[in-house]
Design an enzyme around this catalytic site. Sequence first.
Site, PDB file in Angstrom:
ATOM      1  N   ASP A 394       0.820  -1.204   0.000  1.00  0.00           N
ATOM      2  CA  ASP A 394       0.000   0.000   0.000  1.00  0.00           C
ATOM      3  C   ASP A 394       0.863   1.266   0.000  1.00  0.00           C
ATOM      4  OD1 ASP A 394      -2.698   1.289   0.452  1.00  0.00           O
ATOM      5  OD2 ASP A 394      -1.693   1.964   2.274  1.00  0.00           O
ATOM      6  N   GLU A 447       1.181  -0.508  -5.131  1.00  0.00           N
ATOM      7  CA  GLU A 447       0.222   0.566  -5.403  1.00  0.00           C
ATOM      8  C   GLU A 447       1.067   1.841  -5.524  1.00  0.00           C
ATOM      9  OE1 GLU A 447      -3.502   3.092  -3.544  1.00  0.00           O
ATOM     10  OE2 GLU A 447      -1.853   2.381  -2.315  1.00  0.00           O
TER      11      GLU A 447
END
Length: 719
Positions: A394, A447
């Site tokens: 993330d 990401e």
Amino acid sequence: MHATLTQADRTRLLAGEHHDPHALLGAHPAPGGTLVRVLRPLARRVTVRGAELAPEGDGLFSAVLPPGPAADPRPQVTWPDGTRSRAHDPYRFLPALGDVDLHLISEGRHERLWEALGARPMTHQGVTGTRFTVWAPNARGVRVAADFNGWDGTGFPMRSLGASGVWELFVPGVGPGTRYKYDVCRADGTHALRADPLALATECPPATASVVHRSDYAWGDAEWLDRRAARPAHAAPMSVYEVHLPSWRPGLDYRGLAEQLPAYVRDLGFTHVELMPPAEHPFGGSWGYQVTGYYAPTARLGTPDDFKFLVDSLHQAGIGVLMDWVPAHFPKDEWALAAFDGTPCYEHPDPRRAEHPDWGTLEFDFGRREVRNFLVANAVFWCEEYHIDGLRVDAVASMLYLDYSREEGAWLPNAEGGRENWDAVAFLQEMNATVYRRCPGVLTVAEESTAWDGVTRATEHGGLGFGFKWNMGWMHDSLRYMSKDPVHRGWHHGDMTFSMVYAYSENYVLPISHDEVVHGKRALVSKMPGDWWRQRADLRAYLAFMWSHPGKQLLFMGQEFAQGAEWSEETGPQWWVLDPGYVAAGDHAGVRRLVRDLNTGYRATPALWERDTEPDGFSWVEADAARDNVFAFLRFASDGSPLLVVCHFSPVARHGYRVGVPPVAGAWREALNTDAAAYGGSGVTTAAPVPASATPSHGREASLVLTLPPLATVWLRPA
């Protein structure tokens, strides 16, 4: 007479500030025998080998025992209510952590850190108990406070293991299920109860204690693990169903999810699930993205072994398991990682590097070897202990740039005066290299929303080393195009073609994730313009375009059946829209039927995945038909077999539309048509094979004359 404690030692010991309580407590040679001293707060009387120890005040008892035959060394304690207990004294044991472990910890290279730090049930010197170890390099002292001592750690001070910064205590008789925290005496002399950073289990939030855990789980997925490394992920089919476990079916725990989720995902044909962060987190509304227990699955849904059962069940159903992993930042909760020993341990000491401006959290100090080790080992932990098949990392962009979301003057440049966070780069490279080396078949996904070069390039060639990167550009551009009324789409035609300019610069996943269906962004079907029929038709055409585009696919739960509302973590997907009694149930079921057929057709068509990373696996046929809102392209398998994809984003049927194709003998047949009545479409399909003519078109020697259905994507292959 035996030696008494100095006042300084006594004060430090009772204040929880002594670095070596084992030098003061336990059994030690003394003139005339053995000096035995124990610390038992609240005890009325203590005897050892039948001899009564003299009280020294504040729970301290001692005596010099004469030499004699071996006897039970366990102190017997009489408590104020008259009850008695007998247990081994923690201070008669040698350290239960070896020199090799300490060396690796000091070097920041302990790849199985969870076996060295944390609470580990074990047998030590022939006695069963639990070894507690914690890294707190600047603490004045550390004690174990737990349910077995009434959360008063006075009688259980830990010893410092030197320059490693590790504190250790073996507590006999303590086993799995024990709740505990560390009572940390900070640099300023104040105390704080801290959850264990390496806890393998936790209490269920909002409770915050750590829990001693030993796994008894027997895995049944050996065949899956052997098979997953057989083919590179880039050259294999991968379509991902993103799931928020607590809300997928509210009320289900890990075991309940294991009964329903694998069957549902397998029926829809997805190859993988991606779990929003399963690690423990205090606030459910963070969806797991503010982690406090990096080594523990959330207790909201069951035990660690229950979570293993869920992963195992998915594997045995033939489904890979990816999980969101959050190494970019952590919350400031006073009982967790923030200023763990009273000083910045896990966060950067410079506030300009520590404070994350977007989320009110702290960023890890990626340049500190112990912190880097904590995170790298954590990535390995989930793959090795929980058989996770991939980590979606993330917020990578927030790690890579020192000025991420920071105003001018509010950030500290690197040594060259630039904005790159080279410490984070080195950490990501080490993490990826370690995971790929240790865990065959595991993949990592970034990401990352910027144009950082080499996200999926190998570390030995200067890249970050990820297996895949989320294609945020494709997602933003294509959703912007789809949000326009068809009459205006021609002016935005490039939004749908631009992704192919950079499609092979990285290895991509095409994500329609939870982030796109919350916070006022609306559900996926609600982003489409027009009435309900047009919205569904657009959604179906868009999904087929997504499944046809180079790259892997990710779709968030609820979007597979076109739910109309944004996702809520409290209520989960709108399953009720599929109930037969609901007036539009057939419309929603039609979209889900399409998703099932997309996955089935995708997996059966190597042209759609075998050459995802090769430019020769894709060729435009028609990229410039902006007035028609038409896109046509070919995908090729490694044996050269083609699939023709024609996307038509206008609400009218187009007859006699000529499309160039390779000179393949025979006719072409529809493999999929999103306008089919079974999906809720208008039924404009071409049931019979379409003969290829020798009429050149689009720079190709042959062509097909097609009827393009309204707002539809069609797949055709040689019959």
